[in-house]
Motif scaffolding. Structure first.
Motif, PDB file in Angstrom:
ATOM      1  N   UNK A  62       5.688   8.709   6.104  1.00  0.00           N
ATOM      2  CA  UNK A  62       5.255   9.576   5.003  1.00  0.00           C
ATOM      3  C   UNK A  62       5.073   8.813   3.699  1.00  0.00           C
ATOM      4  N   UNK A  63       5.958   7.859   3.444  1.00  0.00           N
ATOM      5  CA  UNK A  63       5.880   7.065   2.212  1.00  0.00           C
ATOM      6  C   UNK A  63       4.702   6.097   2.327  1.00  0.00           C
ATOM      7  N   UNK A  64       4.577   5.481   3.491  1.00  0.00           N
ATOM      8  CA  UNK A  64       3.451   4.568   3.722  1.00  0.00           C
ATOM      9  C   UNK A  64       2.123   5.281   3.481  1.00  0.00           C
ATOM     10  N   UNK A  65       1.997   6.464   4.073  1.00  0.00           N
ATOM     11  CA  UNK A  65       0.746   7.224   3.961  1.00  0.00           C
ATOM     12  C   UNK A  65       0.456   7.635   2.508  1.00  0.00           C
ATOM     13  N   UNK A  66       1.468   8.049   1.791  1.00  0.00           N
ATOM     14  CA  UNK A  66       1.270   8.516   0.413  1.00  0.00           C
ATOM     15  C   UNK A  66       0.723   7.407  -0.498  1.00  0.00           C
ATOM     16  N   UNK A  67       1.110   6.166  -0.211  1.00  0.00           N
ATOM     17  CA  UNK A  67       0.685   5.052  -1.081  1.00  0.00           C
ATOM     18  C   UNK A  67      -0.274   4.092  -0.366  1.00  0.00           C
ATOM     19  N   UNK A  68      -0.950   4.654   0.626  1.00  0.00           N
ATOM     20  CA  UNK A  68      -1.878   3.902   1.466  1.00  0.00           C
ATOM     21  C   UNK A  68      -2.946   3.167   0.647  1.00  0.00           C
ATOM     22  N   UNK A  69      -3.445   3.816  -0.395  1.00  0.00           N
ATOM     23  CA  UNK A  69      -4.611   3.280  -1.107  1.00  0.00           C
ATOM     24  C   UNK A  69      -4.288   2.664  -2.454  1.00  0.00           C
ATOM     25  N   UNK A  70      -3.054   2.262  -2.652  1.00  0.00           N
ATOM     26  CA  UNK A  70      -2.725   1.614  -3.925  1.00  0.00           C
ATOM     27  C   UNK A  70      -2.018   0.288  -3.690  1.00  0.00           C
ATOM     28  N   UNK A  71      -2.253  -0.651  -4.605  1.00  0.00           N
ATOM     29  CA  UNK A  71      -1.520  -1.921  -4.527  1.00  0.00           C
ATOM     30  C   UNK A  71      -0.334  -1.906  -5.496  1.00  0.00           C
ATOM     31  N   UNK A  72      -0.085  -0.737  -6.081  1.00  0.00           N
ATOM     32  CA  UNK A  72       1.042  -0.657  -7.021  1.00  0.00           C
ATOM     33  C   UNK A  72       2.355  -0.338  -6.313  1.00  0.00           C
ATOM     34  N   UNK A  73       2.259   0.026  -5.045  1.00  0.00           N
ATOM     35  CA  UNK A  73       3.462   0.237  -4.236  1.00  0.00           C
ATOM     36  C   UNK A  73       3.280  -0.544  -2.940  1.00  0.00           C
ATOM     37  N   UNK A  74       4.228  -1.389  -2.643  1.00  0.00           N
ATOM     38  CA  UNK A  74       4.238  -2.105  -1.364  1.00  0.00           C
ATOM     39  C   UNK A  74       5.294  -1.413  -0.507  1.00  0.00           C
ATOM     40  N   UNK A  75       4.909  -0.978   0.704  1.00  0.00           N
ATOM     41  CA  UNK A  75       5.913  -0.376   1.584  1.00  0.00           C
ATOM     42  C   UNK A  75       6.250  -1.344   2.720  1.00  0.00           C
ATOM     43  N   UNK A  76       7.519  -1.424   3.038  1.00  0.00           N
ATOM     44  CA  UNK A  76       8.012  -2.344   4.071  1.00  0.00           C
ATOM     45  C   UNK A  76       9.055  -1.611   4.903  1.00  0.00           C
ATOM     46  N   UNK A  77       8.694  -1.255   6.135  1.00  0.00           N
ATOM     47  CA  UNK A  77       9.635  -0.524   6.997  1.00  0.00           C
ATOM     48  C   UNK A  77      10.066  -1.368   8.195  1.00  0.00           C
ATOM     49  N   UNK A  78      11.362  -1.377   8.441  1.00  0.00           N
ATOM     50  CA  UNK A  78      11.951  -1.974   9.646  1.00  0.00           C
ATOM     51  C   UNK A  78      12.284  -0.800  10.575  1.00  0.00           C
TER      52      UNK A  78
END
Ligand code: V1S
Ligand code: CA
Ligand code: ZN
Length: 393
Positions: A186-202
């Motif tokens: 959900x977090x990845x999808x919400x910020x899919x189109x911005x470079x202002x948030x990098x998401x990193x999931x293990x």
């Protein structure tokens, strides 16, 4: 408790509303808000409140939640109850309650629960942004699967997205790290189109076999390289049974590369405790100290830090882990013997429940064989490193 002191030179805050722990998803449902009460009691039992600012938080308003979520979806969440749920057939399907009804049940006080966990995360985010807290903690949040207009995997409203959106007013680059055993989709999808948030999931990754089935190594953002979000979603897909040593090494190297390349101005970490050995839904073999290593690692960056909970389905170990991690934040060392005077001490007693210790060996509880090969882990490190060529601060 005399040895628990306030850390020098920085502030840690703990955000909580005890009403949240009173909610029930249903008898057989693995999500037990009661684990939050257990956590709070351990935190207080060790006297950690003397080392932090303790805030009793207010519920988030519908307006605040509508910053990310769809209005119609929120109307439904607010109005539906177990008594009138049959009148909401269409909405149930539209908002994914139909298919995932058992995962995301309509329960008594559901809207209160939602606004309470979201309110606590937002409160913590505000304290970080104002500079009043260097580290702000909300163990009741971290519901990373919720989408703009649908519930998913025990998550109704995405408090993490709300917090990050708020934080984006203060920081130009935010790193989101997710150590829950499930993919932070959900977090990845919400910020899919911005470079202002990098998401990193293990996470454990096995499409069609393990929820939610997304988060492969090649899932790094939009494939269109002109999209600013390209290369700003990172995933570390793992197999069953990863152990302390491998996980810590992987976390250190991968997160280290990402921080060095992206140079975030703030970090948000979701600390789902279902990545521990012996978790009812999890598949990893981690001990509490290996899970905590991730918190130590991000703390050592000295960046503004928001810490939130997430999954965790063996309540006694959830409470142990989040207490240990609260202590790490304030720089306190806790005794392995649990305090005597805590309520529910029995939940931690006996051989099956960890013998009254804070740090029982959890790697032996799970019978999961380690299916991760050195080669696979090496490929992950190589890929993430390679991906960092496209990332600039
Ligand atoms: N794994 C798992 C699991 N177990 C359940 C479940 C079990 C009993 C119940 F009474 C209700 C639900 N659901 C799931 C998963 C969802 C896991 C969510 C994790 C959440 C988080 O830790 O990441 C963050 C808080 N759901 C599924 O596997 C989906 C189904 C495919 C199978 C289960 N049924 C109930 C729905 C469809
Ligand atoms: Ca994860
Ligand atoms: Zn999870």
């Amino acid at each position: 408790n005399n040895c628990i002191e306030r850390p020098q030179g920085y502030n840690v805050s703990f955000h909580y509303n005890s009403k949240v722990e009173q909610h029930h998803f249903g008898k057989t449902h693995p999500m037990k808000p009661w684990r939050l009460q257990l956590t709070k009691q351990l935190v207080l039992g060790y006297g950690l409140e003397y080392a932090m600012d303790m805030y009793q938080t207010r519920p988030a308003t519908k307006q605040e939640i509508a910053i990310f979520h769809d209005r119609g979806y929120l109307d439904f969440l607010e109005l539906v109850t177990p008594n009138n749920v049959d009148e909401y057939r269409d909405e149930q399907n539209k908002y994914n309650f139909g298919i995932e009804f058992y995962d995301c049940p309509v329960f008594d006080g559901m809207w209160d629960y939602i606004s309470l966990y979201s309110g606590a995360t937002m409160d913590a985010a505000r304290k970080v942004c104002s500079g009043q807290s260097n580290i702000a903690i909300n163990w009741s949040g971290g519901l990373h699967h919720a989408k703009k207009s649908s519930a998913s995997g025990f998550c109704y409203v995405n408090d993490i997205v709300l917090a990050i959106q708020y934080m984006m007013q203060y920081y130009s680059r935010i790193l989101y790290i997710d150590i829950d055993v499930h993919h932070g989709d959900g977090v990845e999808q919400a910020f899919h189109s911005t470079n202002r948030v990098m998401t990193l999931s293990y996470h454990k990754y096995a499409p069609n076999e393990f929820f939610p089935g997304t988060g492969g190594l090649d899932e790094t953002g939009p494939k269109d390289t002109y999209n600013e979000g390209a290369h700003h979603s990172l995933n570390v897909p793992l197999k069953d049974g990863i152990d302390d040593h491998e996980y810590k090494e992987l976390f250190k190297v991968v997160t280290g590369h990402v921080i060095e390349a992206y140079k975030p101005q703030a970090i948000v970490i979701q600390c789902g405790a279902d990545s521990l050995g012996g978790d009812r839904l999890g598949r990893f073999n981690l001990n509490i100290t290996a899970h905590g290593y991730c918190v130590e690692f991000v703390k050592a960056t000295h960046l503004p830090l928001l810490i939130i909970g997430g999954g965790g389905y063996t309540p006694r170990n959830v409470a142990r882990t989040w207490t240990h991690e609260t202590a790490l934040c304030v720089g306190a060392q806790l005794h392995d013997d649990l305090p005597w005077h805590i309520p529910y001490r029995r939940a931690f007693s006996g051989e099956r429940n960890g013998d009254g210790k804070l740090y029982p060996d959890l790697s032996t509880v799970s019978l999961k064989q380690n299916q991760n090969t050195a080669e696979e882990l090496h490929t992950i490190v190589k890929n993430v490193h390679w991906e960092m060529r496209y990332v600039h601060s």
